[in-house]
Scaffold this active site. Sequence first.
Site, PDB file in Angstrom:
ATOM      1  N   ASP A 187      39.569  88.149  60.212  1.00 13.85           N
ATOM      2  CA  ASP A 187      40.072  86.660  59.224  1.00 13.85           C
ATOM      3  C   ASP A 187      41.222  87.298  59.555  1.00 13.85           C
ATOM      4  OD1 ASP A 187      40.678  83.974  58.692  1.00 13.85           O
ATOM      5  OD2 ASP A 187      39.834  85.088  56.154  1.00 13.85           O
ATOM      6  N   LYS A 196      47.627  84.440  57.247  1.00 14.05           N
ATOM      7  CA  LYS A 196      47.844  85.192  56.353  1.00 14.05           C
ATOM      8  C   LYS A 196      49.200  86.009  56.744  1.00 14.05           C
ATOM      9  CE  LYS A 196      42.791  85.925  55.713  1.00 14.05           C
ATOM     10  NZ  LYS A 196      43.278  85.178  53.713  1.00 14.05           N
ATOM     11  N   ASP A 242      35.499  90.699  55.927  1.00 10.08           N
ATOM     12  CA  ASP A 242      34.907  89.649  56.029  1.00 10.08           C
ATOM     13  C   ASP A 242      34.220  89.317  56.279  1.00 10.08           C
ATOM     14  OD1 ASP A 242      35.617  87.512  54.795  1.00 10.08           O
ATOM     15  OD2 ASP A 242      36.843  86.278  56.369  1.00 10.08           O
ATOM     16  N   ASP A 283      42.403  79.053  57.201  1.00 12.00           N
ATOM     17  CA  ASP A 283      42.265  80.096  56.673  1.00 12.00           C
ATOM     18  C   ASP A 283      40.769  80.029  55.489  1.00 12.00           C
ATOM     19  OD1 ASP A 283      42.239  83.078  56.187  1.00 12.00           O
ATOM     20  OD2 ASP A 283      43.801  82.288  54.543  1.00 12.00           O
ATOM     21  N   GLU A 289      38.177  79.120  56.650  1.00 11.85           N
ATOM     22  CA  GLU A 289      36.776  79.268  57.370  1.00 11.85           C
ATOM     23  C   GLU A 289      35.426  79.829  57.464  1.00 11.85           C
ATOM     24  OE1 GLU A 289      38.546  81.512  56.572  1.00 11.85           O
ATOM     25  OE2 GLU A 289      37.019  83.602  56.558  1.00 11.85           O
ATOM     26  N   ARG A 316      34.081  78.900  54.270  1.00 11.74           N
ATOM     27  CA  ARG A 316      32.799  77.237  54.317  1.00 11.74           C
ATOM     28  C   ARG A 316      32.489  76.661  55.454  1.00 11.74           C
ATOM     29  NH1 ARG A 316      37.377  75.688  50.179  1.00 11.74           N
ATOM     30  NH2 ARG A 316      37.976  77.914  50.095  1.00 11.74           N
TER      31      ARG A 316
HETATM   32  N1  BES Z   1      38.285  85.912  53.683  1.00 14.02           N
HETATM   33  C1  BES Z   1      39.135  85.011  52.943  1.00 14.02           C
HETATM   34  C2  BES Z   1      38.950  85.107  50.838  1.00 14.02           C
HETATM   35  C3  BES Z   1      38.939  87.272  50.415  1.00 14.02           C
HETATM   36  C4  BES Z   1      40.468  87.065  49.781  1.00 14.02           C
HETATM   37  C5  BES Z   1      38.774  87.674  50.727  1.00 14.02           C
HETATM   38  C6  BES Z   1      40.935  88.265  49.517  1.00 14.02           C
HETATM   39  C7  BES Z   1      38.774  88.852  50.480  1.00 14.02           C
HETATM   40  C8  BES Z   1      40.134  89.426  49.581  1.00 14.02           C
HETATM   41  C9  BES Z   1      38.950  83.407  53.696  1.00 14.02           C
HETATM   42  O1  BES Z   1      38.521  82.904  54.149  1.00 14.02           O
HETATM   43  C10 BES Z   1      40.431  82.855  52.604  1.00 14.02           C
HETATM   44  O2  BES Z   1      40.646  82.962  53.456  1.00 14.02           O
HETATM   45  N2  BES Z   1      39.902  81.846  51.515  1.00 14.02           N
HETATM   46  C11 BES Z   1      41.361  81.731  51.761  1.00 14.02           C
HETATM   47  C12 BES Z   1      41.545  79.636  51.170  1.00 14.02           C
HETATM   48  C13 BES Z   1      42.439  78.772  50.647  1.00 14.02           C
HETATM   49  C14 BES Z   1      42.499  79.033  51.817  1.00 14.02           C
HETATM   50  C15 BES Z   1      41.772  76.621  50.477  1.00 14.02           C
HETATM   51  C16 BES Z   1      42.084  81.630  50.060  1.00 14.02           C
HETATM   52  O3  BES Z   1      41.195  82.306  49.110  1.00 14.02           O
HETATM   53  O4  BES Z   1      43.061  81.938  49.828  1.00 14.02           O
HETATM   54 ZN    ZN Z   2      37.687  84.659  55.917  1.00 16.58          ZN
HETATM   55 MN    MN Z   3      40.255  82.844  55.646  1.00 17.97          MN
END
Ligand code: BES
Ligand code: ZN
Ligand code: MN
Length: 486
Positions: A258, A265, A276, A335, A337, A339
């Site tokens: 991811d 990111k 991920d 990001d 993704e 969901r």
């Molecule tokens: N894979 C990430 C979440 C994550 C963060 C996993 C840290 C492990 C450690 C997820 O896909 C993500 O990027 N979520 C975003 C959602 C937001 C854009 C609404 C997040 O948590 O920032």
């Molecule tokens: Zn993710």
């Molecule tokens: Mn993500």
Amino acid sequence: MKTLVLNKPLASVETPLLAVLVAQGSVPKIEENLQRAIASGDYKGKKDETLLVYGSGTAERVLLVGVGKVSEITRTSIRRAAAIAAKRARSLGTKTLALAIAKEARGSLGAAELAQVAIEGTAQGGWQFTELKKQPEDPKPELESVELIVDAGDKDEAEAGRRIGDAIAAGYLLTRNLQMQPGNVCTPRYLAEQAKKLAEQHQFGVTILDLAQIKKEGMGALLAVAQGSAEEPRFIVLEYSGGTGAPIALIGKGVTFDSGGISIKPALNMEDMKFDKSGATAVLGTFEVLGRLKPKINVVGLIPATENLPSGTAIKPGDVVKSHLGKTIEIINTDAEGRLILCDALSYARRFKPAAAIDAATLTGAVVIALGHHAIGMLGNDEVLLAEVRDAGERAGERCWPLPLWDDYRELLKSDVADIKNSGGRAAGTIAGAWFLREFVDSFPWVHLDIAGTAYLEGEGVSHAKGPTAIGVRLFTEFLLKRAGA
Ligand code: BES
Ligand code: ZN
Ligand code: MN
């Protein structure tokens, strides 16, 4: 790792390392050289407290591991102490470990669960990953076998617990090794291959949808995430039939890397986003356990697998896509993704008419802010199922903590152009993620487990190696065994 239950006096165990779990304040005098340390009060058997002496008897070394106060002993204390023992065996390079649990250190636990969690612990503590190193520094042999030393009257029960512990250990190993694989090795196709291999080994039903079939199936949200990547997505379906009645659906987020996509990111720690796929690997590890234990229950595993990368073909913020269920989604943040791919899996799950569905996903960074690295964020649409999952998590030592899914939070996801948007911003991030998923759950009890804070550890722990934790494997197994009436 081979495991064995033996009934023998401790004084006659021939081993390079005998670990004895002891309770605080009641350390047994099992070895001459230990007596002075204990009598002097230097060693008390506090939680995590260890003492290693070089033996004068048949055991070359004796290691005491404290489990803490008798009144506070749980499955988790035993698992943890056993992990500490196995970790020490690893660093000593002893290959085998004999493990006994002093009477006072057993708390009110039965012989079967003691054996089970002790083995779970040794599998956890003994794990190391060197397969990608040509020259591991300070190479140490694998922990090849663990002998559990039990009382004569406990042998049969302990044997039953050993069988479960062994299966969980195998699932756990499979999961952690898969988690650890980097994104260039573990692609969606690779995950699908692993699922196929598992299916062959254990005679599971397996269906792998490739890109064309995913398109035909109408999984527009999964496709949207995958479209930026040169690697094709896969949708994996595993079916274990061990009983009668409606199956339990286990759904795992399988984002093999991811990057965030166009909403990219920051570079710092981005390499951790190979983890991920941890929800997906937990489902695969659980199927390994099912294949070994064969409980009387039906289970389907659903894994949407894809990368999330930026490119000229990637989805962009503002794009609107149509999900498998038919609802349209405005993509605010590429990001968010997880969901997107899970909503199509939840929609696909309808055809199995599941008795319950549980998804595990590294879904939000917000869950780390809320609960740190000690608990899974748990949300769902059914209080009874929530309680059941939470209970399984307690037994497994994979604790879940509930967050609310009140209607008020649904507002966060209102879109101007589509039925829903995929991000509601920073507020209540974990809840918004779960609310998004809930919009795609159609008429079955469902629990969402946000494992972003618990899937991997950034540093070395007392009872854990740095890196992947295989979170979910034990919880899923406890849940399924209880449901199967085992
Ligand atoms: N894979 C990430 C979440 C994550 C963060 C996993 C840290 C492990 C450690 C997820 O896909 C993500 O990027 N979520 C975003 C959602 C937001 C854009 C609404 C997040 O948590 O920032
Ligand atoms: Zn993710
Ligand atoms: Mn993500």
